[in-house]
Scaffold this active site. Structure first.
Site, PDB file in Angstrom:
ATOM      1  N   CYS A 157      39.760 -41.478   0.230  1.00  0.00           N
ATOM      2  CA  CYS A 157      39.018 -41.092   1.419  1.00  0.00           C
ATOM      3  C   CYS A 157      39.317 -42.103   2.521  1.00  0.00           C
ATOM      4  O   CYS A 157      39.532 -43.289   2.258  1.00  0.00           O
ATOM      5  CB  CYS A 157      37.535 -41.085   1.084  1.00  0.00           C
ATOM      6  SG  CYS A 157      36.439 -40.948   2.494  1.00  0.00           S
ATOM      7  N   HIS A 207      32.564 -35.492  -2.472  1.00  0.00           N
ATOM      8  CA  HIS A 207      32.550 -36.861  -1.955  1.00  0.00           C
ATOM      9  C   HIS A 207      32.262 -36.874  -0.446  1.00  0.00           C
ATOM     10  O   HIS A 207      31.395 -37.612   0.020  1.00  0.00           O
ATOM     11  CB  HIS A 207      33.905 -37.520  -2.254  1.00  0.00           C
ATOM     12  CG  HIS A 207      34.069 -38.879  -1.657  1.00  0.00           C
ATOM     13  ND1 HIS A 207      33.880 -40.040  -2.388  1.00  0.00           N
ATOM     14  CD2 HIS A 207      34.401 -39.273  -0.402  1.00  0.00           C
ATOM     15  CE1 HIS A 207      34.088 -41.082  -1.585  1.00  0.00           C
ATOM     16  NE2 HIS A 207      34.407 -40.649  -0.370  1.00  0.00           N
ATOM     17  N   GLU A 208      32.979 -36.043   0.302  1.00  0.00           N
ATOM     18  CA  GLU A 208      32.813 -36.058   1.767  1.00  0.00           C
ATOM     19  C   GLU A 208      31.427 -35.555   2.179  1.00  0.00           C
ATOM     20  O   GLU A 208      30.873 -36.006   3.184  1.00  0.00           O
ATOM     21  CB  GLU A 208      33.914 -35.236   2.449  1.00  0.00           C
ATOM     22  CG  GLU A 208      35.340 -35.743   2.199  1.00  0.00           C
ATOM     23  CD  GLU A 208      35.563 -37.199   2.595  1.00  0.00           C
ATOM     24  OE1 GLU A 208      34.895 -37.687   3.522  1.00  0.00           O
ATOM     25  OE2 GLU A 208      36.409 -37.861   1.948  1.00  0.00           O
ATOM     26  N   HIS A 221      29.196 -38.435   2.420  1.00  0.00           N
ATOM     27  CA  HIS A 221      29.252 -39.145   3.709  1.00  0.00           C
ATOM     28  C   HIS A 221      28.481 -38.383   4.784  1.00  0.00           C
ATOM     29  O   HIS A 221      27.761 -38.972   5.584  1.00  0.00           O
ATOM     30  CB  HIS A 221      30.699 -39.301   4.191  1.00  0.00           C
ATOM     31  CG  HIS A 221      31.495 -40.312   3.434  1.00  0.00           C
ATOM     32  ND1 HIS A 221      31.063 -41.608   3.238  1.00  0.00           N
ATOM     33  CD2 HIS A 221      32.708 -40.227   2.830  1.00  0.00           C
ATOM     34  CE1 HIS A 221      31.993 -42.263   2.554  1.00  0.00           C
ATOM     35  NE2 HIS A 221      32.996 -41.448   2.289  1.00  0.00           N
ATOM     36  N   HIS A 264      30.461 -45.721   0.577  1.00  0.00           N
ATOM     37  CA  HIS A 264      31.258 -45.846  -0.643  1.00  0.00           C
ATOM     38  C   HIS A 264      30.569 -46.706  -1.678  1.00  0.00           C
ATOM     39  O   HIS A 264      29.815 -47.624  -1.350  1.00  0.00           O
ATOM     40  CB  HIS A 264      32.635 -46.419  -0.312  1.00  0.00           C
ATOM     41  CG  HIS A 264      33.548 -45.386   0.238  1.00  0.00           C
ATOM     42  ND1 HIS A 264      34.659 -45.690   0.973  1.00  0.00           N
ATOM     43  CD2 HIS A 264      33.502 -44.032   0.159  1.00  0.00           C
ATOM     44  CE1 HIS A 264      35.266 -44.560   1.325  1.00  0.00           C
ATOM     45  NE2 HIS A 264      34.575 -43.552   0.849  1.00  0.00           N
TER      46      HIS A 264
HETATM   47 ZN   LIG Z   1      34.669 -41.607   1.332  1.00  0.00          ZN
END
Ligand SMILES: [Zn+2]
Ligand SMILES: *[C@@H]1O[C@H](CO)[C@@H](O)[C@H](O)[C@H]1NC(C)=O
Ligand SMILES: *[C@@H]1O[C@H](CO)[C@@H](O)[C@H](O)[C@H]1NC(C)=O
Ligand SMILES: *[C@@H]1O[C@H](CO)[C@@H](O)[C@H](O)[C@H]1NC(C)=O
Ligand SMILES: *[C@@H]1O[C@H](CO)[C@@H](O)[C@H](O)[C@H]1NC(C)=O
Ligand SMILES: [Zn+2]
Length: 528
Positions: free
Chosen positions: A94, A228-229, A232, A238
């Site tokens: 990422c 994962h995104e 965010h 992270h």
């Molecule tokens: Zn990330």
């Protein structure tokens, strides 16, 4: 709000620093310009703050950055640019920064607690698909990815077909207008912005797939990256926990969230609910127990002391603000709490009671400690009253009057040579044994017989409900406490797990910082 992302800054200064480094590093250890820029991009090396041309990375700062990068990735932190470390530079990952670097102007927490959306109903919209994954499929996978997170924040997601949604999903390549251009096939595959921005961008130069076969190593699984995104876009940062979804390097398959991810979500979305419920039920009891209630302290507005205010004139000293919980470690020595951050130490005679004259530079307290030790991360008091500071594979032992007695090697603690440093050491009052912790495992040492106990190392997971790595472990008034980032846990030796009402915020309970409703939880549950 400016999205918190990396800033790519390559200047001719980098070239100079590499040239300097060459004289000291062995040849294969010299990081390339690309590798230096990787370490800056992800927050391991400080970015240049101004146009001071004297600025250069020293071999020491590069080695430190490598160690941080290695330990974040779960490699052993050697500080050397070995083959495995070099692979990290090439891995798919990422594009969001791993570590928020401290700038002199604006101190931040080590563990970034970004904000959430401040609401439970969140909209999203898929603007387009990729050349290899049609939009309808992206929408299906997005819905599945959001469903992974939703229950842990009590969130509802609604898809929009037009107009501006909170979370906007799109595929783009190279420069796509947000100042964070993608890099073609490989390496950075996606990035996303925390609330209130919320955009999720996927690199359209990747070959995106839907649950690809393992042999198709060039195909990137959209679902794994999307989960994962989304983290965010909901405000998560992270994590260095390899099994967590918020680990920055691409890994498949993603099946469920890890406890570390769940804790983060609770911090972002459930804390408020807990606050409100607790505030109502406990306000009364806090008020009635004045001796335990939060006191006005140094950190309170109406009597601002200069060390509390880092926008002030004290730039020459630049004493960190304890209320940002950025400390390196804490330890109980001579029944007082020592808090270390950067080159400073605070001594607290009791919770919130900073001893007069502190903070001091720890070099002025630990007489004889070599100057090259610029940070204290691991320290403990031995049973004979001596105090031991660890750094790398060495330790420095001080008398009870803080005078250097001797220097020793980790091998005296029977720690195997592959271990390059310990992260936490403490003496248990339960069995008088010394626990030596290295990130995810620990050893138990018997000082009386100078021998390592059998069956060690063990996994840190033995301390049930305590997330690791920990920053510190202390025995305070008979109880064992673990500290990590802005929070701490009390360990229940009988139940062999953390007390259920932990974690609690460290700064508000141990340091003289403004009270928060979490303290009410502490006051009502944790009888002294
Ligand atoms: Zn990330
Ligand atoms: C997808 O939408 C974004 C934002 O409108 C745009 O920048 C990008 O070029 C589009 N990508 C494709 C492959 O059409
Ligand atoms: C993956 O891509 C690389 C570089 O483009 C290529 O050399 C390799 O053959 C590809 N692997 C597969 C399995 O397609
Ligand atoms: C405020 O600080 C000053 C010294 O800085 C001290 O003399 C005074 O007692 C403090 N007031 C309160 C209310 O704590
Ligand atoms: C640990 O050491 C202290 C002080 O020497 C002693 O009083 C205590 O009994 C010891 N505890 C155990 C479990 O051996
Ligand atoms: Zn982007």
């Amino acid at each position: 709000m400016e999205p918190r992302k990396y800033v790519l800054l390559i200047s001719i200064v980098i070239g100079c620093s590499v040239a300097t480094a060459k004289t000291i590093f062995v040849e294969e250890d010299v990081p390339s310009i690309e590798e230096i820029s990787f370490m800056k991009k992800y927050g391991y090396l400080p970015e240049k703050q101004d146009d001071n041309m004297d600025f250069a990375y020293t071999p020491h700062s590069i080695a430190e950055a490598l160690k941080k990068m290695q330990s974040f990735a779960g490699l052993s932190p050697t500080g050397h640019l070995d083959a495995e470390t070099r692979k990290l530079f090439k891995r798919r990952r990422c594009g969001v920064k791993d570590i928020e670097t401290k700038s002199a102007a604006h101190r931040r927490r080590r563990y970034i607690l970004q904000q959430g959306w401040g609401k439970k109903a969140i909209t999203y919209r898929v603007l387009n698909g990729s050349s290899t994954l049609e939009r309808a499929r992206v929408e299906t996978l997005m819905a599945a990815g959001l469903a992974v997170w939703a229950p842990h924040g009590g969130l509802q997601f609604e898809q929009l077909d037009h107009g501006k949604a909170d979370i906007q999903v799109s595929f783009a390549s190279k420069d796509h207008g947000d100042g964070f251009p993608f890099d073609g096939p490989g390496h950075v595959v996606a990035h996303a912005f925390p609330p209130p921005h919320g955009a999720m961008h996927f690199d359209d130069d990747e070959l995106w797939g839907d649950n690809p076969d393992e042999e198709d190593e060039n195909i990137t699984d959209f679902f794994a990256v999307a989960v994962h995104e989304i983290g965010h876009a909901l405000g998560m940062s992270h994590s260095n926990v390899k099994a967590s979804v918020m680990y920055p390097y691409y890994q498949v398959p993603v099946e469920k969230l890890h406890e570390d991810d769940i804790l983060g979500m609770q911090e972002l979305y459930l804390k408020e609910d807990v606050h409100e419920a607790l505030l109502e039920s406990t306000e009364q009891s806090v008020a009635s127990r004045s001796s335990l209630a939060p006191r006005p302290t140094l950190a309170d507005d109406d009597n601002k002391s200069n060390e509390d205010n880092d926008d002030d004139e004290d730039d020459d000293n630049d004493v960190p603000d304890l209320c940002y919980t950025n400390y390196d470690t804490v330890q109980v020595i001579q029944d007082k709490l020592f808090v270390f951050e950067e080159e400073w130490v605070w001594v607290l005679t009791d919770r919130k009671q900073i001893m007069e004259g502190y903070p001091k530079r720890f070099h002025d307290v630990f007489i004889g400690l070599p100057k090259h030790i610029t940070v204290i991360r691991t320290i403990y008091e031995k049973q004979n009253g001596h105090i031991v500071v660890f750094s790398g594979r060495s330790f420095w032992e001080f008398s009870a009057r803080f005078r250097l007695v001797r220097r020793g090697r980790l091998s005296e603690y029977k720690i195997p040579p592959q271990v390059s440093e310990l992260t936490t050491v403490f003496l248990s009052n339960y069995n008088n044994k010394t626990y030596l912790i290295e990130y995810e495992r620990f050893w138990r040492f018997d000082d009386a017989t100078s021998s390592m106990d059998k069956g060690y190392p063990k996994e840190m997971s033995a301390w049930r409900q305590i997330p690791y790595p920990v920053d510190a472990a202390v025995i305070w008034k008979g109880d064992t406490f673990f500290f990590r980032g802005p929070r701490f846990w009390r360990f229940d030796n009988t139940a062999v797990r953390a007390h259920h009402y932990y974690p609690l915020p460290t700064a508000q309970i141990w340091f003289p910082c403004r009270a928060t409703p979490d303290m009410a939880r502490y006051v009502t549950n944790d009888e002294p």
